[in-house]
Design a protein around this motif. Structure first.
Motif, PDB file in Angstrom:
ATOM      1  N   ALA A 277       0.836  -1.208   0.000  1.00  0.00           N
ATOM      2  CA  ALA A 277       0.000   0.000   0.000  1.00  0.00           C
ATOM      3  C   ALA A 277       0.867   1.253   0.000  1.00  0.00           C
ATOM      4  O   ALA A 277       0.561   2.241  -0.674  1.00  0.00           O
ATOM      5  CB  ALA A 277      -0.910  -0.022   1.221  1.00  0.00           C
ATOM      6  N   SER A 278       1.970   1.210   0.749  1.00  0.00           N
ATOM      7  CA  SER A 278       2.868   2.349   0.806  1.00  0.00           C
ATOM      8  C   SER A 278       3.515   2.608  -0.552  1.00  0.00           C
ATOM      9  O   SER A 278       3.634   3.759  -0.989  1.00  0.00           O
ATOM     10  CB  SER A 278       3.945   2.082   1.868  1.00  0.00           C
ATOM     11  N   GLN A 279       3.921   1.535  -1.229  1.00  0.00           N
ATOM     12  CA  GLN A 279       4.555   1.703  -2.538  1.00  0.00           C
ATOM     13  C   GLN A 279       3.547   2.229  -3.565  1.00  0.00           C
ATOM     14  O   GLN A 279       3.886   3.088  -4.387  1.00  0.00           O
ATOM     15  CB  GLN A 279       5.142   0.365  -3.001  1.00  0.00           C
ATOM     16  N   TRP A 280       2.335   1.719  -3.532  1.00  0.00           N
ATOM     17  CA  TRP A 280       1.315   2.199  -4.468  1.00  0.00           C
ATOM     18  C   TRP A 280       1.023   3.692  -4.232  1.00  0.00           C
ATOM     19  O   TRP A 280       0.835   4.452  -5.162  1.00  0.00           O
ATOM     20  CB  TRP A 280       0.037   1.379  -4.320  1.00  0.00           C
ATOM     21  N   ARG A 281       0.986   4.064  -2.965  1.00  0.00           N
ATOM     22  CA  ARG A 281       0.712   5.478  -2.652  1.00  0.00           C
ATOM     23  C   ARG A 281       1.876   6.359  -3.092  1.00  0.00           C
ATOM     24  O   ARG A 281       1.673   7.433  -3.679  1.00  0.00           O
ATOM     25  CB  ARG A 281       0.463   5.642  -1.147  1.00  0.00           C
ATOM     26  N   GLU A 282       3.084   5.910  -2.838  1.00  0.00           N
ATOM     27  CA  GLU A 282       4.259   6.716  -3.174  1.00  0.00           C
ATOM     28  C   GLU A 282       4.428   6.867  -4.690  1.00  0.00           C
ATOM     29  O   GLU A 282       4.694   7.949  -5.197  1.00  0.00           O
ATOM     30  CB  GLU A 282       5.510   6.078  -2.574  1.00  0.00           C
ATOM     31  N   VAL A 283       4.258   5.770  -5.415  1.00  0.00           N
ATOM     32  CA  VAL A 283       4.511   5.797  -6.861  1.00  0.00           C
ATOM     33  C   VAL A 283       3.335   6.381  -7.628  1.00  0.00           C
ATOM     34  O   VAL A 283       3.512   7.160  -8.568  1.00  0.00           O
ATOM     35  CB  VAL A 283       4.830   4.377  -7.376  1.00  0.00           C
ATOM     36  N   LEU A 284       2.101   6.014  -7.205  1.00  0.00           N
ATOM     37  CA  LEU A 284       0.924   6.368  -7.996  1.00  0.00           C
ATOM     38  C   LEU A 284      -0.061   7.292  -7.274  1.00  0.00           C
ATOM     39  O   LEU A 284      -0.891   7.932  -7.918  1.00  0.00           O
ATOM     40  CB  LEU A 284       0.173   5.094  -8.418  1.00  0.00           C
ATOM     41  N   GLY A 285      -0.009   7.291  -5.960  1.00  0.00           N
ATOM     42  CA  GLY A 285      -0.991   8.073  -5.211  1.00  0.00           C
ATOM     43  C   GLY A 285      -2.264   7.305  -4.880  1.00  0.00           C
ATOM     44  O   GLY A 285      -3.285   7.894  -4.535  1.00  0.00           O
ATOM     45  N   VAL A 286      -2.203   5.971  -4.954  1.00  0.00           N
ATOM     46  CA  VAL A 286      -3.369   5.130  -4.660  1.00  0.00           C
ATOM     47  C   VAL A 286      -3.698   5.195  -3.166  1.00  0.00           C
ATOM     48  O   VAL A 286      -2.797   5.147  -2.316  1.00  0.00           O
ATOM     49  CB  VAL A 286      -3.093   3.661  -5.070  1.00  0.00           C
ATOM     50  N   HIS A 287      -4.989   5.294  -2.852  1.00  0.00           N
ATOM     51  CA  HIS A 287      -5.443   5.252  -1.454  1.00  0.00           C
ATOM     52  C   HIS A 287      -5.910   3.825  -1.159  1.00  0.00           C
ATOM     53  O   HIS A 287      -6.852   3.336  -1.798  1.00  0.00           O
ATOM     54  CB  HIS A 287      -6.593   6.246  -1.232  1.00  0.00           C
ATOM     55  N   THR A 288      -5.275   3.178  -0.230  1.00  0.00           N
ATOM     56  CA  THR A 288      -5.549   1.766   0.033  1.00  0.00           C
ATOM     57  C   THR A 288      -6.072   1.555   1.438  1.00  0.00           C
ATOM     58  O   THR A 288      -5.547   2.114   2.401  1.00  0.00           O
ATOM     59  CB  THR A 288      -4.269   0.922  -0.159  1.00  0.00           C
ATOM     60  N   THR A 289      -7.091   0.709   1.545  1.00  0.00           N
ATOM     61  CA  THR A 289      -7.615   0.284   2.839  1.00  0.00           C
ATOM     62  C   THR A 289      -7.302  -1.190   3.033  1.00  0.00           C
ATOM     63  O   THR A 289      -7.511  -2.002   2.122  1.00  0.00           O
ATOM     64  CB  THR A 289      -9.147   0.479   2.893  1.00  0.00           C
ATOM     65  N   LEU A 290      -6.809  -1.554   4.211  1.00  0.00           N
ATOM     66  CA  LEU A 290      -6.489  -2.957   4.501  1.00  0.00           C
ATOM     67  C   LEU A 290      -7.672  -3.613   5.201  1.00  0.00           C
ATOM     68  O   LEU A 290      -8.230  -3.062   6.155  1.00  0.00           O
ATOM     69  CB  LEU A 290      -5.244  -3.049   5.376  1.00  0.00           C
ATOM     70  N   VAL A 291      -8.051  -4.802   4.734  1.00  0.00           N
ATOM     71  CA  VAL A 291      -9.196  -5.530   5.289  1.00  0.00           C
ATOM     72  C   VAL A 291      -8.710  -6.893   5.765  1.00  0.00           C
ATOM     73  O   VAL A 291      -8.287  -7.728   4.964  1.00  0.00           O
ATOM     74  CB  VAL A 291     -10.318  -5.706   4.251  1.00  0.00           C
ATOM     75  N   ASN A 292      -8.803  -7.090   7.059  1.00  0.00           N
ATOM     76  CA  ASN A 292      -8.330  -8.335   7.677  1.00  0.00           C
ATOM     77  C   ASN A 292      -9.527  -9.235   7.971  1.00  0.00           C
ATOM     78  O   ASN A 292     -10.491  -8.807   8.596  1.00  0.00           O
ATOM     79  CB  ASN A 292      -7.591  -7.985   8.971  1.00  0.00           C
TER      80      ASN A 292
END
Length: 518
Positions: free
Chosen positions: A372-387
């Motif tokens: 999620a961190s890499q996607w946000r840094e490279v692309l700006g994607v907002h990610t939610t984690l679902v456990n």
């Protein structure tokens, strides 16, 4: 450990088993237990090579289509009833019968008429299996299948005891109802705690079995599993938590085992709904944005290999394929990722919002945080984690109603590239992505019927290239199995399948006088 004169082995087994029905089980935790409870026609040696199981020998016709198996004359079910060829006929038919609801049914497709039965076009009785007599079984394939003997080690091919299934229905898997033919019998199943198996005195090779009781503990929390191991409550673990790997290597060096494993850790993408449906550019952008080198060097750190292909190294008679950008520099990968992201209609001002779904595990969570961190840094994607708890997670992946990105791993069911290729076939029951490419399916069908090994390998490699080009999933790394094993456990051998039958293990605890006892 010895309790009341009985030798007990305590295994950490990952998640709570979903079911102990060998024809409906899906995961590694279930398979670990079922391999002790049941025995198929073919078994495995401690090093993972094939060995006679319920069948003592077999013959293969000159055209490679007819297999004749000769069962052990004195093999018995755990209740004393004889194990017969008719038991395998019944069980193989049950495995492909749509009424059983087996997600693994397609694995039996090499058998004549299996595919048509799975589709509901013909009755299970038409399956190409026949009991010649009580101990001779004939299986007819639709075409030569080189991996067929290896496939017969899979739980879907195990026999089940028909009277128990017909009397108890789905409850035939419960203690008191279950009848099995393996080295152990089901003694106890305490939900959310453990499954206990007890040595089967009617097993044909019981004289060689050394451990009386085996307990499988379903422990999702890898840190908790490690604590119980250190406290002496477990004899071996299912894995080692990522955050404790360095400590384990330093302090438990002699008990730490790491070995190559036929498994690929990946992120599945639900291709049946937005945002991934008909959006290859977005799928490829997300794959390009992941730095797999950081993942294996800084996160997993157990010798895993960054995966730019689907089929892991070590598969017999196969060379894996790779994504076109596998050797590119990171800057070039990122540049293309950002361009594709924009082509897909997203930007930092209009970011993609995603959910990453994973089953309960600190390791899966750690990896999801990094991705999620890499996607946000490279692309700006907002990610939610679902456990999610294991059973709920599996259901959601299969239903494809809420999933977007889900963590997954595919462990080879047998040592052949087809076991990886098959997962993405449009009609395979465990294809959680919903991937459906007629060209891919056609290549697999051609490979399944190809007798020439070189040509078959070429077809499977073509299929892998098609799959990778479509970005139906995102391979992350190739597995290395990591676990802890007490030094008094003997008979354990690393193998690429990571199959360890308790019947092949023994416990040797040093006595105060220096002698050893079982």
């Amino acid at each position: 450990m010895t309790v009341a004169g009985e030798t007990v082995l305590r295994k950490g087994n990952g998640a709570e088993p979903q079911t102990l029905d060998p024809h409906r089980a899906q995961g590694v935790p279930e398979a670990n237990i079922l391999r002790d409870l049941y025995e198929g026609l073919i078994s495995e040696n401690p090093d993972g090579t094939l060995a006679p199981g319920a069948a003592t020998r077999w013959e293969i016709s000159a055209d490679g289509r007819i297999y004749t198996f000769y069962l052990r004359k004195y093999a018995r079910w755990s209740n004393g009833a004889p194990l017969t060829a008719e038991d395998f006929v019944y069980s193989l038919r049950r495995g492909v019968d749509p009424a059983t609801g087996s997600s693994y049914a397609a694995i039996l497709s090499p058998i004549l008429h299996a595919a048509a039965i799975i589709e509901g076009e013909v009755k299970p009785e038409s399956l190409g299996v026949q009991a010649i007599d009580s101990h001779e079984l004939k299986i007819t394939l639709k075409s030569p299948t080189r991996y067929f003997l290896g496939l017969l080690t899979h739980t879907t091919t195990y026999p089940v005891y028909r009277p128990s299934v017909e009397r108890f229905g789905a409850a035939f898997t419960q203690p008191g109802n279950n009848v099995s033919n393996g080295a152990y019998t089901l003694d106890e199943w305490v939900v959310a705690s453990h499954v206990t198996l007890r040595r089967n005195p009617r097993y044909w090779d019981d004289a060689s079995t050394r451990i009386d009781i085996v307990k499988f503990y379903g422990i999702d929390d890898q840190e908790a599993e490690l604590r119980r191991y250190r406290a002496g409550e477990l004899d071996l673990t299912s894995t080692v938590p990522l955050g404790q790997l360095e400590w384990v290597r330093e302090h438990l060096r002699d008990e730490y085992r790491a070995a190559p494993y036929l498994g690929t850790y990946y992120y599945g993408l639900n291709l049946t709904r937005s945002p991934f449906k008909n959006n290859r550019a977005l799928r490829k952008a997300l794959s390009l944005a992941i730095d797999r080198g950081i993942l294996v060097e800084k996160v997993t750190r157990g010798g895993e290999l960054a995966a730019y292909g689907w089929v892991p190294p070590g598969i017999a008679n196969y060379s894996g394929q790779a994504l076109a950008y596998a050797e590119w520099s990171r800057s070039r990968q990122i540049k293309l990722a950002r361009r594709l992201y924009r082509m897909a209609g997203y930007s930092r001002a209009r970011p993609l919002r995603l959910e990453i779904r994973y089953n309960t595990s600190d390791a899966h969570e750690t990896i999801a945080v990094v991705i999620a961190s890499q996607w946000r840094e490279v692309l700006g994607v907002h990610t939610t984690l679902v456990n999610e708890e294991w059973k709920v997670f599996l259901q959601n992946v299969q239903r494809r109603r809420v999933t977007q990105v889900y963590r997954a791993a595919w462990i080879g069911d047998y040592n052949d590239a087809y076991t990886f290729a098959e997962l993405l076939h449009s009609r395979f029951g465990l294809n959680g992505t919903g991937y459906a490419n007629p060209r891919y399916d056609r290549l697999l069908s051609q490979a399944a019927g190809e007798g020439d090994q070189q040509q078959r390998r070429t077809l499977l490699q073509q299929a892998e290239r098609v799959l990778l080009a479509d970005h139906a999933l995102i391979p992350l790394y190739f597995y290395v199995n990591k676990r802890l094993l007490k030094p008094y456990i003997k008979g354990y051998r690393d193998n690429v399948m990571d199959h360890h039958y308790t019947k092949n293990l023994r416990i040797e605890v040093p006595t105060r006088t220096g002698a050893r006892r079982d």
